[in-house]
Design an enzyme around this catalytic site. Sequence first.
Site, PDB file in Angstrom:
ATOM      1  N   SER A  14       0.814  -1.236   0.000  1.00 56.34           N
ATOM      2  CA  SER A  14       0.000   0.000   0.000  1.00 56.34           C
ATOM      3  C   SER A  14       0.839   1.275   0.000  1.00 56.34           C
ATOM      4  O   SER A  14       0.457   2.270   0.598  1.00 56.34           O
ATOM      5  CB  SER A  14      -0.948   0.044   1.208  1.00 56.34           C
ATOM      6  N   LYS A  17       2.336   2.129  -5.283  1.00 60.24           N
ATOM      7  CA  LYS A  17       3.141   1.777  -6.458  1.00 60.24           C
ATOM      8  C   LYS A  17       2.378   2.059  -7.744  1.00 60.24           C
ATOM      9  O   LYS A  17       2.953   2.471  -8.746  1.00 60.24           O
ATOM     10  CB  LYS A  17       3.452   0.278  -6.406  1.00 60.24           C
ATOM     11  N   ASP A 146       8.132 -11.471  -0.775  1.00 62.68           N
ATOM     12  CA  ASP A 146       7.027 -12.427  -0.841  1.00 62.68           C
ATOM     13  C   ASP A 146       7.472 -13.645  -1.642  1.00 62.68           C
ATOM     14  O   ASP A 146       8.109 -13.494  -2.689  1.00 62.68           O
ATOM     15  CB  ASP A 146       5.808 -11.836  -1.589  1.00 62.68           C
ATOM     16  N   THR A 187      16.222   4.486   7.760  1.00 62.84           N
ATOM     17  CA  THR A 187      16.582   4.004   6.415  1.00 62.84           C
ATOM     18  C   THR A 187      16.816   2.484   6.385  1.00 62.84           C
ATOM     19  O   THR A 187      16.937   1.900   5.313  1.00 62.84           O
ATOM     20  CB  THR A 187      17.873   4.679   5.900  1.00 62.84           C
ATOM     21  N   LYS A 188      16.908   1.871   7.560  1.00 55.40           N
ATOM     22  CA  LYS A 188      17.275   0.437   7.598  1.00 55.40           C
ATOM     23  C   LYS A 188      16.312  -0.458   6.807  1.00 55.40           C
ATOM     24  O   LYS A 188      16.760  -1.328   6.047  1.00 55.40           O
ATOM     25  CB  LYS A 188      17.384  -0.011   9.067  1.00 55.40           C
ATOM     26  N   THR A 190      14.668   0.177   4.195  1.00 55.07           N
ATOM     27  CA  THR A 190      14.978   0.373   2.778  1.00 55.07           C
ATOM     28  C   THR A 190      16.259  -0.376   2.409  1.00 55.07           C
ATOM     29  O   THR A 190      16.323  -1.060   1.384  1.00 55.07           O
ATOM     30  CB  THR A 190      15.131   1.885   2.474  1.00 55.07           C
ATOM     31  N   CYS A 381     -25.233   0.959 -13.109  1.00 55.91           N
ATOM     32  CA  CYS A 381     -25.356  -0.500 -13.189  1.00 55.91           C
ATOM     33  C   CYS A 381     -26.425  -1.000 -12.208  1.00 55.91           C
ATOM     34  O   CYS A 381     -27.604  -0.866 -12.474  1.00 55.91           O
ATOM     35  CB  CYS A 381     -23.991  -1.145 -12.965  1.00 55.91           C
ATOM     36  N   PHE A 382     -26.034  -1.515 -11.060  1.00 54.47           N
ATOM     37  CA  PHE A 382     -27.009  -1.945 -10.056  1.00 54.47           C
ATOM     38  C   PHE A 382     -27.904  -0.758  -9.679  1.00 54.47           C
ATOM     39  O   PHE A 382     -29.100  -0.918  -9.439  1.00 54.47           O
ATOM     40  CB  PHE A 382     -26.250  -2.450  -8.821  1.00 54.47           C
ATOM     41  N   HIS A 515     -20.664   1.295 -16.813  1.00 52.84           N
ATOM     42  CA  HIS A 515     -19.849   1.965 -15.782  1.00 52.84           C
ATOM     43  C   HIS A 515     -19.085   3.143 -16.380  1.00 52.84           C
ATOM     44  O   HIS A 515     -17.919   3.001 -16.751  1.00 52.84           O
ATOM     45  CB  HIS A 515     -18.863   0.961 -15.165  1.00 52.84           C
ATOM     46  N   GLU A 517     -17.796   5.590 -14.964  1.00 51.02           N
ATOM     47  CA  GLU A 517     -16.661   6.019 -14.133  1.00 51.02           C
ATOM     48  C   GLU A 517     -15.332   5.450 -14.624  1.00 51.02           C
ATOM     49  O   GLU A 517     -14.271   6.025 -14.370  1.00 51.02           O
ATOM     50  CB  GLU A 517     -16.897   5.649 -12.655  1.00 51.02           C
TER      51      GLU A 517
HETATM   52  N1  GLN Z   1     -25.429  -7.300  -9.837  1.00 51.75           N
HETATM   53  C1  GLN Z   1     -25.856  -6.669 -11.029  1.00 51.75           C
HETATM   54  C2  GLN Z   1     -25.655  -7.559 -12.238  1.00 51.75           C
HETATM   55  O1  GLN Z   1     -24.877  -8.459 -12.227  1.00 51.75           O
HETATM   56  C3  GLN Z   1     -25.169  -5.343 -11.234  1.00 51.75           C
HETATM   57  C4  GLN Z   1     -23.705  -5.473 -11.394  1.00 51.75           C
HETATM   58  C5  GLN Z   1     -22.990  -4.162 -11.247  1.00 51.75           C
HETATM   59  O2  GLN Z   1     -23.520  -3.225 -10.665  1.00 51.75           O
HETATM   60  N2  GLN Z   1     -21.770  -4.089 -11.712  1.00 51.75           N
HETATM   61  O3  GLN Z   1     -26.279  -7.335 -13.241  1.00 51.75           O
END
Ligand code: GLN
Length: 543
Positions: A14, A17, A146, A187-188, A190, A381-382, A515, A517
């Site tokens: 976190s 990167k 890791d 700094t250790k 690092t 969407c939903f 979506h 966004e």
């Molecule tokens: N759960 C809903 C579906 O699968 C909406 C999915 C979402 O909001 N990305 O259609």
Amino acid sequence: MTRFIFITGGVVSSLGKGIASAALGALLQARGYNVRLRKLDPYLNVDPGTMSPYQHGEVFITDDGAETDLDLGHYERFTGVHATKGDSVSTGGIYTSILKKERRGEYLGATVQVIPHVTNEIKNVITSGVTEEDFIISEIGGTVGDIESLPFLEAIRQLGYEVGRDRALFLHLTLLPYIPTAGELKTKPTQHSVKELQGHGIQPDILLCRSDREIPAGERRKIALFCNIPEANCIQALDLNSIYEVPLAYHREGLDTQVLKHFSMDDAPEPDLEPWREIARRVMEPEGEVRIAVVGKYTVLLDAYKSLSEALIHGGIANNVKVKIDWIESEVFEKEEEAIQRLEGTHAILVPGGFGERGAEGKIEAVRFARERKIPYFGICFGMQMAVLEAARNLAGIEDASSSEFGPTNHSIVGLMTEWEKEDGKETRAADGDLGGTMRLGAYPCVLEEGTLAREVYGTAEISERHRHRYEVNMSYRELLEEKGLKFSGVSPDGLLPEIVEYPDHPWFIGVQFHPELKSKPFDPHPLFKSFVEAALTQSRLV
Ligand code: GLN
């Protein structure tokens, strides 16, 4: 000639990167270079599509339908370069492709091993499809040390050797913790992290040191001496108020200059950072504020809504205001009736994407509040599906209107296309079985109807947006819902799938099945977010 930059992280996870990689990409781009960013994740899931947002934050979707790590979202937002399937891979993905080849007999006679088969496959991912890019920036997920990242470190070590040191650069991001009792930055950790990398044959060329305060010259000298790195390449990365200040801050600290020096590109043009200055100015010195309630269900872990909160910030940038998000757990509206008062005075309401029944009724309540009170509403969407259910129940009188996602129902206003195809006696597509990668994923076109808000906002008749959902609004209810005032303003070109709904008699009410966004950028805010924040601003002047 393409150059390769490998970004690893040490000390703790976190550290940002993804943002660091994206910011470096943006800086090189600002100097006129072509960049492509790639993410290699050591976990075993084939992709993050099946992981809970609690585990790994948002699942980012590319145009070509890959379910990828949220860092790909940062890459796109900072560089504007759209990622593709090939830009994100996990150990699970690598093994899937190796095991398929093994079954096909492509390794016939050979023992299939981590070295060379897994490492070769990783190298192929990093170098595949590279054409006109000046730089490929590959970020290795996880933290050095890791167990599961070992094959990735070995692969980038080999690649660095093969392309030559003048075409490869290793950048390591670390943390200098401040110990209050000692009054010192340490700094250790690092040094140890770099030693670990050296143990794998990788000598970092540049260190990016996260720190909450200025790194004193003495400490910087110490890091340089013990880590074998010129002092100018031990670069401080201080905490900032906004991620959109990162490219400017890194440039001030000399990151891009040192990177180009490493590649002997001393004649590189100066970067044009004016767009970033303007973005930072608008984010840091907004002229007003709007309050937007986001009614969701992963509100304790905001990484689950990463692209969404960034897109709202972009909407704010476009309107020169700060968007203050009030994250509300939708279930509160189910538990007590008065809770809905929490939405009183908010300037706009947004219901984001989501899965499953938990909290759905609360979201429907929020939709009703927004519709009745004429508060700007944005359903994604939903959030669009819940807006349609709300209309079906409260306007069309279908009391048991529901989604098949919540179990069997007499009125599946939202359901699987396969259900309706079944009803029509047509072939059905397999909907059972594997859950990974079985949704409608990636970019699909949508046609916008003339005279609607959606059309006005986009300013064009056809758009392309990214999807990630299994269920769809059932078109057979379109006529009834339109009679009741809910307009289907955007549909798929074949007219079979609804993509956008809106209420023409509401100041701003839009539900989208996709979506938006995912495609918003700080320097190119998405039209829907720009317009939604503008509507919130108008609303703020009324309340
Ligand atoms: N759960 C809903 C579906 O699968 C909406 C999915 C979402 O909001 N990305 O259609």
